[in-house]
Scaffold this active site. Sequence first.
Site, PDB file in Angstrom:
ATOM      1  N   HIS A 109       0.812  -1.220   0.000  1.00 34.43           N
ATOM      2  CA  HIS A 109       0.000   0.000   0.000  1.00 34.43           C
ATOM      3  C   HIS A 109       0.843   1.267   0.000  1.00 34.43           C
ATOM      4  O   HIS A 109       0.337   2.350  -0.304  1.00 34.43           O
ATOM      5  CB  HIS A 109      -0.991  -0.004   1.182  1.00 34.43           C
ATOM      6  CG  HIS A 109      -0.379   0.236   2.527  1.00 34.43           C
ATOM      7  ND1 HIS A 109      -0.109  -0.777   3.414  1.00 34.43           N
ATOM      8  CD2 HIS A 109       0.006   1.370   3.142  1.00 34.43           C
ATOM      9  CE1 HIS A 109       0.406  -0.275   4.521  1.00 34.43           C
ATOM     10  NE2 HIS A 109       0.492   1.022   4.381  1.00 34.43           N
ATOM     11  N   ASP A 139       0.071  -7.608   1.448  1.00 35.90           N
ATOM     12  CA  ASP A 139       0.590  -6.240   1.587  1.00 35.90           C
ATOM     13  C   ASP A 139       2.114  -6.178   1.607  1.00 35.90           C
ATOM     14  O   ASP A 139       2.710  -5.452   2.396  1.00 35.90           O
ATOM     15  CB  ASP A 139       0.019  -5.569   2.843  1.00 35.90           C
ATOM     16  CG  ASP A 139       0.047  -4.044   2.744  1.00 35.90           C
ATOM     17  OD1 ASP A 139       0.310  -3.525   1.639  1.00 35.90           O
ATOM     18  OD2 ASP A 139      -0.165  -3.373   3.772  1.00 35.90           O
ATOM     19  N   SER A 215       4.692   2.386   7.874  1.00 33.75           N
ATOM     20  CA  SER A 215       4.413   1.274   6.961  1.00 33.75           C
ATOM     21  C   SER A 215       5.650   0.875   6.179  1.00 33.75           C
ATOM     22  O   SER A 215       6.300   1.709   5.542  1.00 33.75           O
ATOM     23  CB  SER A 215       3.313   1.672   5.969  1.00 33.75           C
ATOM     24  OG  SER A 215       2.052   1.608   6.543  1.00 33.75           O
TER      25      SER A 215
END
Length: 456
Positions: A109, A139, A215
Amino acid sequence: MSKVTNRTVITSCVFAASLMIASSASAALPFFSSDNEPVTSLAPMLEKTTPGIVTISVEGTQVSRQQVPEVFRRFFGGNGEQVQERPFKGLGSGVIIDADKGYIVTNNHVVDNADEITVKLNDGREVKAKKLGADEQSDIALLKVDTDNLNLVAVPLADSDKVRVGDFVVAIGNPFGLSQTVTSGIVSALGRSGLNIGGYENFIQTDAAINRGNSGGALVSLNGELVGINTAIFGPNGGNVGIGFAIPANMMKSLVDQIIEFGEVRRGLLGILGQDVDSGLAEAMNLDVSRGAFVSEVSEGSAADKGGIQAGDIIIEIEGRPVTSFLELRAKIGSKGAGTKVNLTLLRKGKEKEVQVTLGDATQSTVAAKEIHPALEGATLTNGKTKQGVDGVVISELTARSPSALIGLQDGDVIIGVNRHKIDNVVDLRNALDEAKGVIALNVKRGVSTLYLVIR
């Protein structure tokens, strides 16, 4: 991606430039080395590890597509699909896992839809990166940079299967654009799933402060080994409250190896349906265990069928590691490549049994629909296109009076959406149905007509 429930947010921790900075604090903790000697500072470990953590900035265009109801299509023209494009910028983190080849792991993402990816190293240098491949459902994305004159430093991998609840860990990343930020904590839980963050969930939970922008960053042990890839946070309005999630390093490594070899993830398939073992099921089935993956159905000709797994079995270990839930088993199987041999321990009529299975290919273009959803039994699915050239999943064969026929499917139908999510191929359909809750609406193209078929 985020899910809001009772004002609590589960969200991927990517950071957009427009977000305001929020403060967080991490309590000081006593640390001990593997020799049980007190560690007065993490600085020596971090001096070796932080050069392997990078900042990732992206630019791109977000494209959204929406099907226009037929009654309004004359106002929009085309094939009835409204397309909107919106430029975006974002920041995230990444981890160098191979210094010689320039491989960097991050979250999908972070770099999804990015037209340009820039990697900023620990010393401030910036280089362009290209995406070698990604897996949306887990992911994970793999980037590569040109290593000429960079002298990169990789972060060594830990065996994440050996991580225990209570182990000290350190999160390193780029929260809110503040590069090389370090927070500390412990492993709070293992095998977390059912969070609806992604299709395959087997997270390490930690109370090390993780915020937006972390992230793709690293969760490392006190020895500086990569335990996991920081992925999501859980808290009011998406802020840190001491509950963060990381993808285990072993799961990441398996997926990355597939991307390196094939350019994509060729996900393994066991071929079973089932559910978690809980106290209710244990009492009803007179079981001696309260955790594991209960097998309710085995698909004919699947890897499980060929390996001797039967309905009613309870899978309690994979490769000697405990399995606590069906979702955990699904995630671990899904991260292994098609054709991989896997050793499973199961309970059958109160006795343990060891079996070895060779995983099938979940990405194959033609499958029996029963393997994807029981309501689709009787149909054969094949990747294809509508007469208008739109990608979808074709009903290539259909058995009369089968469950799939009873919900209204016909031979030659093309499934192009599930609950308003676009479907391009069999893998998309499988993932969408796995994530769907409650009533399912299939968007079907039949000749020139578009209709919805409901699965309850």
